[in-house]
Scaffold this motif. Structure first.
Motif, PDB file in Angstrom:
ATOM      1  N   ALA B  87      -6.954  -1.030 -10.614  1.00  0.00           N
ATOM      2  CA  ALA B  87      -5.539  -0.709 -10.818  1.00  0.00           C
ATOM      3  C   ALA B  87      -4.889  -0.553  -9.449  1.00  0.00           C
ATOM      4  CB  ALA B  87      -5.396   0.593 -11.612  1.00  0.00           C
ATOM      5  N   GLU B  88      -3.580  -0.286  -9.467  1.00  0.00           N
ATOM      6  CA  GLU B  88      -2.872   0.065  -8.234  1.00  0.00           C
ATOM      7  C   GLU B  88      -2.645   1.568  -8.246  1.00  0.00           C
ATOM      8  OE1 GLU B  88      -0.249  -2.705  -6.802  1.00  0.00           O
ATOM      9  OE2 GLU B  88      -0.231  -1.635  -4.890  1.00  0.00           O
ATOM     10  N   TYR B  89      -2.921   2.186  -7.114  1.00  0.00           N
ATOM     11  CA  TYR B  89      -2.831   3.629  -6.982  1.00  0.00           C
ATOM     12  C   TYR B  89      -1.750   3.976  -5.966  1.00  0.00           C
ATOM     13  CZ  TYR B  89      -7.147   3.815  -9.638  1.00  0.00           C
ATOM     14  OH  TYR B  89      -8.090   3.684 -10.631  1.00  0.00           O
ATOM     15  N   PHE B  90      -0.869   4.891  -6.374  1.00  0.00           N
ATOM     16  CA  PHE B  90       0.231   5.306  -5.520  1.00  0.00           C
ATOM     17  C   PHE B  90       0.119   6.791  -5.221  1.00  0.00           C
ATOM     18  CE2 PHE B  90       2.882   1.552  -5.490  1.00  0.00           C
ATOM     19  CZ  PHE B  90       2.539   0.887  -6.651  1.00  0.00           C
ATOM     20  N   CYS B  91       0.218   7.122  -3.956  1.00  0.00           N
ATOM     21  CA  CYS B  91       0.325   8.503  -3.525  1.00  0.00           C
ATOM     22  C   CYS B  91       1.811   8.840  -3.436  1.00  0.00           C
ATOM     23  CB  CYS B  91      -0.351   8.674  -2.166  1.00  0.00           C
ATOM     24  SG  CYS B  91      -0.394  10.360  -1.546  1.00  0.00           S
ATOM     25  N   ALA B  92       2.182  10.056  -3.816  1.00  0.00           N
ATOM     26  CA  ALA B  92       3.590  10.432  -3.793  1.00  0.00           C
ATOM     27  C   ALA B  92       3.728  11.905  -3.439  1.00  0.00           C
ATOM     28  CB  ALA B  92       4.242  10.149  -5.150  1.00  0.00           C
ATOM     29  N   ALA B  93       4.919  12.288  -3.002  1.00  0.00           N
ATOM     30  CA  ALA B  93       5.171  13.669  -2.607  1.00  0.00           C
ATOM     31  C   ALA B  93       6.584  14.082  -2.982  1.00  0.00           C
ATOM     32  CB  ALA B  93       4.975  13.827  -1.098  1.00  0.00           C
ATOM     33  N   VAL B  94       6.732  15.364  -3.268  1.00  0.00           N
ATOM     34  CA  VAL B  94       8.035  16.001  -3.340  1.00  0.00           C
ATOM     35  C   VAL B  94       8.085  16.982  -2.188  1.00  0.00           C
ATOM     36  CG1 VAL B  94       9.546  17.555  -4.630  1.00  0.00           C
ATOM     37  CG2 VAL B  94       8.333  15.737  -5.830  1.00  0.00           C
ATOM     38  N   PHE B  95       9.008  16.757  -1.259  1.00  0.00           N
ATOM     39  CA  PHE B  95       9.108  17.605  -0.076  1.00  0.00           C
ATOM     40  C   PHE B  95      10.135  18.704  -0.314  1.00  0.00           C
ATOM     41  CE2 PHE B  95       6.524  15.186   2.820  1.00  0.00           C
ATOM     42  CZ  PHE B  95       6.609  13.878   2.368  1.00  0.00           C
ATOM     43  N   SER B  96       9.996  19.790   0.439  1.00  0.00           N
ATOM     44  CA  SER B  96      10.975  20.870   0.329  1.00  0.00           C
ATOM     45  C   SER B  96      12.352  20.320   0.664  1.00  0.00           C
ATOM     46  CB  SER B  96      10.612  22.005   1.284  1.00  0.00           C
ATOM     47  OG  SER B  96      10.520  21.529   2.605  1.00  0.00           O
ATOM     48  N   GLY B  97      13.315  20.669  -0.154  1.00  0.00           N
ATOM     49  CA  GLY B  97      14.663  20.148   0.015  1.00  0.00           C
ATOM     50  C   GLY B  97      14.905  18.857  -0.734  1.00  0.00           C
ATOM     51  N   GLY B  98      13.852  18.298  -1.329  1.00  0.00           N
ATOM     52  CA  GLY B  98      14.000  17.033  -2.066  1.00  0.00           C
ATOM     53  C   GLY B  98      13.687  17.211  -3.532  1.00  0.00           C
ATOM     54  N   TYR B  99      14.318  18.188  -4.141  1.00  0.00           N
ATOM     55  CA  TYR B  99      14.029  18.552  -5.532  1.00  0.00           C
ATOM     56  C   TYR B  99      14.133  17.351  -6.451  1.00  0.00           C
ATOM     57  CZ  TYR B  99      14.106  21.421  -9.780  1.00  0.00           C
ATOM     58  OH  TYR B  99      13.818  21.993 -11.003  1.00  0.00           O
ATOM     59  N   ASN B 100      13.051  17.109  -7.189  1.00  0.00           N
ATOM     60  CA  ASN B 100      13.009  16.031  -8.169  1.00  0.00           C
ATOM     61  C   ASN B 100      13.127  14.645  -7.562  1.00  0.00           C
ATOM     62  OD1 ASN B 100      12.787  16.168 -11.251  1.00  0.00           O
ATOM     63  ND2 ASN B 100      13.763  18.091 -10.740  1.00  0.00           N
ATOM     64  N   LYS B 101      12.799  14.504  -6.295  1.00  0.00           N
ATOM     65  CA  LYS B 101      12.861  13.202  -5.646  1.00  0.00           C
ATOM     66  C   LYS B 101      11.468  12.869  -5.140  1.00  0.00           C
ATOM     67  CE  LYS B 101      16.295  12.368  -2.864  1.00  0.00           C
ATOM     68  NZ  LYS B 101      17.144  12.350  -1.638  1.00  0.00           N
ATOM     69  N   LEU B 102      10.768  12.028  -5.870  1.00  0.00           N
ATOM     70  CA  LEU B 102       9.433  11.604  -5.460  1.00  0.00           C
ATOM     71  C   LEU B 102       9.529  10.563  -4.346  1.00  0.00           C
ATOM     72  CD1 LEU B 102       7.554  11.143  -8.847  1.00  0.00           C
ATOM     73  CD2 LEU B 102       6.779  12.557  -6.964  1.00  0.00           C
ATOM     74  N   ILE B 103       8.760  10.760  -3.289  1.00  0.00           N
ATOM     75  CA  ILE B 103       8.638   9.778  -2.218  1.00  0.00           C
ATOM     76  C   ILE B 103       7.262   9.139  -2.362  1.00  0.00           C
ATOM     77  CG2 ILE B 103       8.692   9.357   0.267  1.00  0.00           C
ATOM     78  CD1 ILE B 103      11.320  10.457  -0.823  1.00  0.00           C
ATOM     79  N   PHE B 104       7.235   7.832  -2.555  1.00  0.00           N
ATOM     80  CA  PHE B 104       5.986   7.123  -2.806  1.00  0.00           C
ATOM     81  C   PHE B 104       5.479   6.407  -1.559  1.00  0.00           C
ATOM     82  CE2 PHE B 104       5.164   7.124  -7.368  1.00  0.00           C
ATOM     83  CZ  PHE B 104       6.379   7.546  -7.904  1.00  0.00           C
ATOM     84  N   GLY B 105       4.157   6.282  -1.490  1.00  0.00           N
ATOM     85  CA  GLY B 105       3.557   5.369  -0.539  1.00  0.00           C
ATOM     86  C   GLY B 105       3.633   3.944  -1.070  1.00  0.00           C
ATOM     87  N   ALA B 106       3.161   3.006  -0.276  1.00  0.00           N
ATOM     88  CA  ALA B 106       3.275   1.587  -0.632  1.00  0.00           C
ATOM     89  C   ALA B 106       2.248   1.143  -1.663  1.00  0.00           C
ATOM     90  CB  ALA B 106       3.162   0.721   0.619  1.00  0.00           C
ATOM     91  N   GLY B 107       1.258   1.976  -1.929  1.00  0.00           N
ATOM     92  CA  GLY B 107       0.272   1.639  -2.944  1.00  0.00           C
ATOM     93  C   GLY B 107      -0.997   1.045  -2.365  1.00  0.00           C
ATOM     94  N   THR B 108      -2.095   1.264  -3.071  1.00  0.00           N
ATOM     95  CA  THR B 108      -3.393   0.670  -2.725  1.00  0.00           C
ATOM     96  C   THR B 108      -3.951   0.018  -3.972  1.00  0.00           C
ATOM     97  OG1 THR B 108      -3.905   2.342  -1.048  1.00  0.00           O
ATOM     98  CG2 THR B 108      -5.757   1.088  -1.959  1.00  0.00           C
ATOM     99  N   ARG B 109      -4.272  -1.256  -3.849  1.00  0.00           N
ATOM    100  CA  ARG B 109      -4.846  -1.966  -4.992  1.00  0.00           C
ATOM    101  C   ARG B 109      -6.356  -1.830  -4.941  1.00  0.00           C
ATOM    102  NH1 ARG B 109      -2.863  -5.178  -8.641  1.00  0.00           N
ATOM    103  NH2 ARG B 109      -0.872  -5.270  -7.551  1.00  0.00           N
ATOM    104  N   LEU B 110      -6.912  -1.140  -5.919  1.00  0.00           N
ATOM    105  CA  LEU B 110      -8.362  -0.964  -6.034  1.00  0.00           C
ATOM    106  C   LEU B 110      -8.909  -2.056  -6.942  1.00  0.00           C
ATOM    107  CD1 LEU B 110     -10.959   0.696  -5.568  1.00  0.00           C
ATOM    108  CD2 LEU B 110     -10.343   2.029  -7.594  1.00  0.00           C
ATOM    109  N   ALA B 111      -9.815  -2.852  -6.392  1.00  0.00           N
ATOM    110  CA  ALA B 111     -10.435  -3.931  -7.170  1.00  0.00           C
ATOM    111  C   ALA B 111     -11.924  -3.637  -7.277  1.00  0.00           C
ATOM    112  CB  ALA B 111     -10.205  -5.283  -6.501  1.00  0.00           C
ATOM    113  N   VAL B 112     -12.394  -3.347  -8.479  1.00  0.00           N
ATOM    114  CA  VAL B 112     -13.803  -3.036  -8.702  1.00  0.00           C
ATOM    115  C   VAL B 112     -14.495  -4.287  -9.221  1.00  0.00           C
ATOM    116  CG1 VAL B 112     -15.451  -1.558  -9.882  1.00  0.00           C
ATOM    117  CG2 VAL B 112     -13.199  -0.652  -9.216  1.00  0.00           C
ATOM    118  N   HIS B 113     -15.544  -4.700  -8.510  1.00  0.00           N
ATOM    119  CA  HIS B 113     -16.267  -5.922  -8.858  1.00  0.00           C
ATOM    120  C   HIS B 113     -17.625  -5.589  -9.461  1.00  0.00           C
ATOM    121  CE1 HIS B 113     -13.265  -8.258  -6.718  1.00  0.00           C
ATOM    122  NE2 HIS B 113     -13.373  -7.413  -5.710  1.00  0.00           N
ATOM    123  N   PRO B 114     -18.098  -6.417 -10.414  1.00  0.00           N
ATOM    124  CA  PRO B 114     -19.411  -6.146 -11.014  1.00  0.00           C
ATOM    125  C   PRO B 114     -20.541  -6.462 -10.039  1.00  0.00           C
ATOM    126  CG  PRO B 114     -18.450  -8.143 -11.930  1.00  0.00           C
ATOM    127  CD  PRO B 114     -17.390  -7.514 -11.049  1.00  0.00           C
TER     128      PRO B 114
END
Lengths: 117, 114
Positions: B87-114
């Protein structure tokens, strides 16, 4: 409905045209959010509604973008005079309350993919 | 400016191997941190979150993340991945002063192979 519903799922338009994107949140959710996700990027905040009012519209990039939520449920994101740079996936999310939203309990729709030719 | 950085755009890994997805955030007086996951053809889903208290938080499907204030990091780990974790995994943060405003990273695509 069971989840957040967004329509259309795909929209192709020509530069300069007007576009509306619709979001139907989870029933009873008071908070609603719009995000924009460009290729290779994470979602970028656009606007947050609490009820009918826009509590924070600081993420709208310019005055071509506008969003409404007249009855506190369905929301429409409106883009005037579209430009190629507006091409992105537009995500809508809802949460049961402002507090829930601030602590990450957002439910996202699958998004509306906008392509401006 | 407040920001979230995910240094790895893609992480390939074999099934049953351990994995770490890295996330760093800009320093802030107060921050809430989150990991979201997006499976193919689905919307973003909250995986886990740190608000306060114990710095180690866990998800129901075996992922964990540790809040490290000194390193301003919130890395996501799993000791043994499954194909279904692809899947694609996103890290995100709500900083002080940014109520209800999520700031996301660009994402990391995790590819699991057999």
């Amino acid at each position: 409905g069971a989840g957040v519903s967004q329509t259309p799922s795909n929209k192709v338009t020509e530069k300069g045209k007007y576009v509306e994107l619709r979001c139907d949140p989870i029933s009873g959710h008071t908070a609603l959010y719009w995000y924009r996700q460009s290729l290779g990027q994470g979602p970028e905040f656009l606007i947050y509604f609490q009820g009918t009012g826009a509590a924070d519209d600081s993420g709208l990039p310019n005055d071509r973008f506008f969003a409404v939520r007249p009855e506190g449920s369905v929301s429409t994101l409106k883009i005037q005079r579209t430009e190629r740079g507006d091409s992105a996936v537009y995500l809508c999310a809802s949460s049961s309350s402002a507090l829930a939203g601030n602590t990450g309990e957002l439910f996202f729709g699958e998004g509306s993919r906008l392509t401006v030719l | 400016a407040q920001s979230v950085t995910q240094l790895d755009s893609q992480v390939p890994v074999f099934e049953e191997a351990p994995v770490e997805l890295r996330c760093n955030y800009s320093s802030s007086v107060s921050v809430y941190l989150f990991w979201y996951v997006q499976y193919p053809n689905q919307g973003l889903q909250l995986l886990l979150k740190y608000l306060s208290g114990s710095t180690l938080v866990e998800s129901i499907n075996g992922f964990e993340a540790e809040f490290n204030k000194s390193q301003t990091s919130f890395h996501l780990r799993k000791p043994s991945v499954h194909i279904s974790d692809t899947a694609e995994y996103f890290c995100a943060a709500v900083f002080s002063g940014g109520y209800n405003k999520l700031i996301f990273g660009a994402g990391t695509r995790l590819a699991v192979h057999p």
